[in-house]
Design a protein around this motif. Structure first.
Motif, mmCIF file in Angstrom:
data_model
loop_
_atom_site.group_PDB
_atom_site.id
_atom_site.type_symbol
_atom_site.label_atom_id
_atom_site.label_comp_id
_atom_site.label_asym_id
_atom_site.label_seq_id
_atom_site.Cartn_x
_atom_site.Cartn_y
_atom_site.Cartn_z
ATOM 1 N N ASP A 6 0.827 -1.204 0.000
ATOM 2 C CA ASP A 6 0.000 0.000 0.000
ATOM 3 C C ASP A 6 0.861 1.254 0.000
ATOM 4 O OD1 ASP A 6 -2.207 -1.628 0.075
ATOM 5 O OD2 ASP A 6 -2.507 -1.431 2.243
ATOM 6 N N GLN A 9 2.465 1.770 -3.468
ATOM 7 C CA GLN A 9 1.503 2.298 -4.432
ATOM 8 C C GLN A 9 1.214 3.768 -4.163
ATOM 9 O OE1 GLN A 9 -1.805 -0.376 -4.016
ATOM 10 N NE2 GLN A 9 -0.965 -1.863 -5.451
ATOM 11 N N LEU A 10 1.117 4.143 -2.908
ATOM 12 C CA LEU A 10 0.847 5.536 -2.551
ATOM 13 C C LEU A 10 2.000 6.447 -2.945
ATOM 14 C CD1 LEU A 10 -1.067 7.527 -1.176
ATOM 15 C CD2 LEU A 10 0.074 6.998 0.976
ATOM 16 N N THR A 11 3.237 6.034 -2.665
ATOM 17 C CA THR A 11 4.386 6.878 -3.016
ATOM 18 C C THR A 11 4.566 6.967 -4.523
ATOM 19 O OG1 THR A 11 5.888 5.002 -2.725
ATOM 20 C CG2 THR A 11 5.620 6.511 -0.863
ATOM 21 N N ASP A 12 4.235 5.920 -5.246
ATOM 22 C CA ASP A 12 4.300 5.987 -6.708
ATOM 23 C C ASP A 12 3.267 6.966 -7.257
ATOM 24 O OD1 ASP A 12 6.358 4.179 -6.757
ATOM 25 O OD2 ASP A 12 5.096 2.461 -7.293
ATOM 26 N N ALA A 13 2.120 7.031 -6.605
ATOM 27 C CA ALA A 13 1.044 7.889 -7.070
ATOM 28 C C ALA A 13 1.327 9.365 -6.813
ATOM 29 C CB ALA A 13 -0.268 7.487 -6.404
ATOM 30 N N ILE A 14 2.094 9.697 -5.782
ATOM 31 C CA ILE A 14 2.309 11.102 -5.433
ATOM 32 C C ILE A 14 3.762 11.538 -5.590
ATOM 33 C CG2 ILE A 14 0.341 11.308 -3.894
ATOM 34 C CD1 ILE A 14 2.235 10.879 -1.547
ATOM 35 N N SER A 15 4.516 10.898 -6.440
ATOM 36 C CA SER A 15 5.911 11.284 -6.626
ATOM 37 C C SER A 15 5.982 12.630 -7.351
ATOM 38 C CB SER A 15 6.671 10.213 -7.402
ATOM 39 O OG SER A 15 6.127 10.083 -8.691
#
Length: 63
Positions: A6, A9-15
């Motif tokens: 999780d 996925q979150l860090t990939d989404a807000i890079s």
């Protein structure tokens, strides 16, 4: 799926790219008041870099 998945996925989404980032301003306490480190002269900046930080250990309670 676990917590690490999780987070990934979150860090990939807000890079962010480097030009989207905002520089962090560091402040420190000097002689009873706070000042930004960026406003220090060369000698004071060097002194700030040499500071050692510590974490106070929790006191053990004796029973």
């Amino acid at each position: 799926m676990n917590a690490m998945t999780d987070v990934k996925q979150l860090t990939d989404a807000i890079s962010l790219t480097d030009d989207e980032r905002q520089r962090c301003e560091v402040w420190t306490r000097v002689m009873g008041y706070h000042r930004p480190v960026a406003s220090f002269n060369v000698g004071k900046k060097g002194e700030h870099l040499e500071r050692r930080f510590f974490r106070e250990a929790r006191a053990l309670r004796s029973l």
